[in-house]
Design a protein around this motif. Structure first.
Motif, PDB file in Angstrom:
ATOM      1  N   SER A  43       0.844  -1.195   0.000  1.00  0.00           N
ATOM      2  CA  SER A  43       0.000   0.000   0.000  1.00  0.00           C
ATOM      3  C   SER A  43       0.877   1.242   0.000  1.00  0.00           C
ATOM      4  O   SER A  43       1.947   1.267   0.606  1.00  0.00           O
ATOM      5  N   GLY A  44       0.454   2.255  -0.750  1.00  0.00           N
ATOM      6  CA  GLY A  44       1.241   3.481  -0.853  1.00  0.00           C
ATOM      7  C   GLY A  44       2.218   3.475  -2.009  1.00  0.00           C
ATOM      8  O   GLY A  44       3.017   4.395  -2.151  1.00  0.00           O
ATOM      9  N   CYS A  45       2.144   2.442  -2.878  1.00  0.00           N
ATOM     10  CA  CYS A  45       3.114   2.393  -3.965  1.00  0.00           C
ATOM     11  C   CYS A  45       2.603   3.114  -5.207  1.00  0.00           C
ATOM     12  O   CYS A  45       3.233   3.084  -6.257  1.00  0.00           O
ATOM     13  N   GLY A  46       1.456   3.762  -5.116  1.00  0.00           N
ATOM     14  CA  GLY A  46       1.004   4.622  -6.209  1.00  0.00           C
ATOM     15  C   GLY A  46       0.045   3.977  -7.197  1.00  0.00           C
ATOM     16  O   GLY A  46      -0.212   4.540  -8.266  1.00  0.00           O
ATOM     17  N   LYS A  47      -0.542   2.831  -6.827  1.00  0.00           N
ATOM     18  CA  LYS A  47      -1.477   2.161  -7.739  1.00  0.00           C
ATOM     19  C   LYS A  47      -2.676   3.049  -8.037  1.00  0.00           C
ATOM     20  O   LYS A  47      -3.032   3.281  -9.194  1.00  0.00           O
ATOM     21  N   SER A  48      -3.296   3.543  -6.972  1.00  0.00           N
ATOM     22  CA  SER A  48      -4.472   4.400  -7.157  1.00  0.00           C
ATOM     23  C   SER A  48      -4.108   5.654  -7.936  1.00  0.00           C
ATOM     24  O   SER A  48      -4.845   6.077  -8.824  1.00  0.00           O
ATOM     25  N   THR A  49      -2.971   6.220  -7.601  1.00  0.00           N
ATOM     26  CA  THR A  49      -2.543   7.450  -8.268  1.00  0.00           C
ATOM     27  C   THR A  49      -2.396   7.221  -9.774  1.00  0.00           C
ATOM     28  O   THR A  49      -2.870   8.026 -10.578  1.00  0.00           O
ATOM     29  N   LEU A  50      -1.787   6.107 -10.150  1.00  0.00           N
ATOM     30  CA  LEU A  50      -1.601   5.814 -11.579  1.00  0.00           C
ATOM     31  C   LEU A  50      -2.960   5.673 -12.272  1.00  0.00           C
ATOM     32  O   LEU A  50      -3.193   6.230 -13.350  1.00  0.00           O
TER      33      LEU A  50
END
Ligand SMILES: Nc1ncnc2c1ncn2[C@@H]1O[C@H](COP(=O)(O)OP(=O)(O)O)[C@@H](O)[C@H]1O
Ligand SMILES: [Mg+2]
Lengths: 278, 280
Positions: A43-50
């Motif tokens: 979690s926090g690795c930027g999946k949602s952001t991408l």
């Protein structure tokens, strides 16, 4: 295969100064037309952001994102998004939720009677596809979590998006419901042929659904490994027990642990167990 | 080994497993509810009666329920109670409606656009802490002593609270609902009209209901300003003539009107937002 989404050296920085977070750094990925790609990672690795950048809900601070060779300009009906929850409109009945996108266009274009009827037909078809026909006149809060997500998916499909973006859509559902939803979404993918980008924290789900699994790593958010899923195009639940499946699952889980930067402290665990048994 | 329910050793259990009404957040049937509600109203009434009928208590100090009721009747027959009520209701509703009509679009803008929030919210927050009563001299100076001055005071008393609370209602609309609309192709205006406003409506109506109560508290203050009619004015005048029973009638009437309006708001809520009232 033609490329549908082209992500080129994309970076995203949130905040400034000591609040600065590099959510994505140098992310490059081509997603083919009608491909099903899943994203996993700590979690926090930027999946949602991408995913949000592809959806036009967030803007990248470096690189380029092309859809059909054109840079994206904000959100649009060609890229529908399904969220984990709270996205249905509680004041609209199920059928009206699904037809929401039609209501938007209605004001802008002069639709003919035939168009309206065709839309109605599509809504009915989607309702049937999602097994929601008996619930057409229900309010969303009368439905179970699984049913609500079906409505959200049907609503997203209503406008015939070429790209479907899903951010942990089944994250709040129980295991049985999730399995049913998996086969449903695969069916939708075959039938409607959208390009699918799907974020999940469930590795089994990621493998079962995808053509490719993209593993991301945090700090800064980046793509670590891309796995081609060695399963036939037609998926069946039994495949989850095949050696190839289990092997890939083990490999991905191990890699997520390695990249998340968190090690299990065996000494600490032993100590806890000792204390527990006293 | 498998066990079946019948074979399990029986443990001593209380007579019934159903939690009673004194369990934490325990159940209460409708009948029981009304019984307790009646109790809550009748006990204070009874106490009032007993205390006021004691020989030592002066009627000017504490009139009994019967005196108060008699005063209600004479006010109605001799002093034109209805027009006092009418003018007060008119002032409260007008001031309140002005507030609502201006607060609503402002709150939508504050809750939707950050720059508007940055411009208006600190200012509103500041004014909100200024006592409405202290504005009376200014209102008299600027607005005069006409009907509009009373309405202005009620407006000042409710408007700033209303804007801030409504803006909060708007901000509470889940982002996922807004973003879902955007990815379905909704334009800015459509998102505000078809999603943000619709989603905030139930909370907005609740805010109106709460601020309506405050509008009534400002009525008495408003009728301090050179009024010669109205419930608040009558209460103030009664004090001058030591008509304690009339003060009681006025206070109770304001309470009752407030209660009725509150119930009307609740009814409107149930009718307008049926999906929030599916159970019960
Ligand atoms: N709106 C935002 N403002 C500031 N930081 C954010 C914002 N959204 C995400 N982040 C940060 O960016 C990083 C990636 O977040 P996210 O994409 O949500 O990760 P994931 O979905 O993989 O868990 C996290 O460190 C998160 O705290
Ligand atoms: Mg996420």
């Amino acid at each position: 295969m033609t490329t549908k989404i082209s992500i080129q050296q994309v970076g995203k920085v949130f905040g400034e100064g000591h609040r600065r977070v590099e959510a994505l750094k140098d992310v490059s990925l081509d997603i083919a037309d009608n491909e099903f790609v899943t994203f996993v990672g700590a979690s926090g690795c930027g999946k949602s952001t991408l995913l949000r950048i592809i959806g036009g809900l967030e803007y990248h601070t470096a690189g380029e994102v092309l859809v059909d060779d054109r840079p994206i300009m904000g959100p649009g009906a060609d890229r529908a998004m399904v969220f984990q929850h709270y996205s249905l409109y509680p004041w609209l009945k199920v059928m009206e939720n699904i037809k929401f996108s039609r209501r938007l266009r209605h004001g802008r274009e002069n639709l003919s009677e035939a168009d309206v009827e065709a839309a109605s037909g599509r809504a009915d078809a989607l309702l049937a596809l999602m097994g929601l026909t008996p619930a057409a006149e229900a309010w969303p809060n009368q439905l179970s979590g699984g049913m609500q997500q079906r409505v959200a998916i049907a609503r997203a499909l209503m406008g015939r998006p070429q790209i479907l973006l899903m951010d942990e859509p089944f994250g709040a559902l129980d295991a049985q419901t999730r399995e049913v939803m998996h086969d449903l979404i695969l069916h939708v993918h075959r039938l409607e042929k959208p390009t699918l980008a799907f974020v999940t924290h469930d590795v089994e789900e990621a493998i079962y659904l995808a053509d490719r699994v993209v593993l991301m790593a945090p700090r800064p958010g980046r793509i670590d490994t891309i796995y081609q899923v060695p399963l036939p195009a037609e998926r069946e639940q039994d495949m989850k027990h095949t050696p190839e499946f289990l092997h890939l699952k083990k490999e991905i889980l191990a890699r997520i642990r390695e990249t998340s930067g968190m090690k299990t402290d065996q000494g600490m665990l032993d100590q806890l167990n000792m204390e527990g048994s006293v | 080994m498998q066990t079946r329910p019948g074979t399990r050793p029986r443990r001593a259990r209380p007579k019934s497993g159903r939690p009673g009404m004194w369990a934490i957040r325990g159940p209460l049937s409708r009948r029981q509810y009304w019984m307790f509600a009646a109790l809550g109203l009748l006990v204070p009434l009874g106490l009032w009666w007993i205390v006021s009928s004691g020989a030592a208590v002066d009627k000017v100090f504490l009139p009994g329920p019967v005196d108060v009721f008699k005063r209600l009747v004479t006010w109605y027959t001799e002093d034109d109670l209805l027009s006092d009520m009418g003018i007060s209701i008119y002032r409260v509703t007008t001031g309140f409606l002005f507030s609502a009509v201006i607060a609503l679009p402002l709150a939508l803008m504050i809750g939707t656009f950050r720059p508007v929030q940055a411009v208006l919210e600190p200012l509103t927050d500041f004014i909100r802490y200024m006592p409405a009563v202290a504005f009376i001299p200014l209102v008299m100076l600027w607005v005069g002593i006409e009907e509009s001055s009373k309405i202005s005071i009620i407006f000042i008393g409710t408007f700033f609270q209303m804007v801030l609370m409504m803006a909060e209602d708007v901000r509470r609309v889940p982002l996922a609902q807004i973003e879902a609309a955007q990815t379905m192709g909704a334009q800015k205006g459509e998102t505000i009209n078809l999603v943000i406003f619709q989603a905030a409506k139930p909370a907005l109506l609740d805010t109106l209901r709460v601020t309506m109560g405050w509008a009534w508290t400002y009525l008495v203050v408003a009728e301090l300003v050179a009024a010669n009619s109205g419930l608040g004015y009558s209460i103030l005048k009664a004090q001058r003539f030591l008509q304690t029973d009339k003060i009681f009638v006025g206070i109770i009437l304001i309470g009752l009107i407030g209660l009725v309006m509150d119930q009307l708001f609740r009814l409107a809520h149930r009718k307008a937002f049926p999906w929030l009232h599916l159970r019960s």
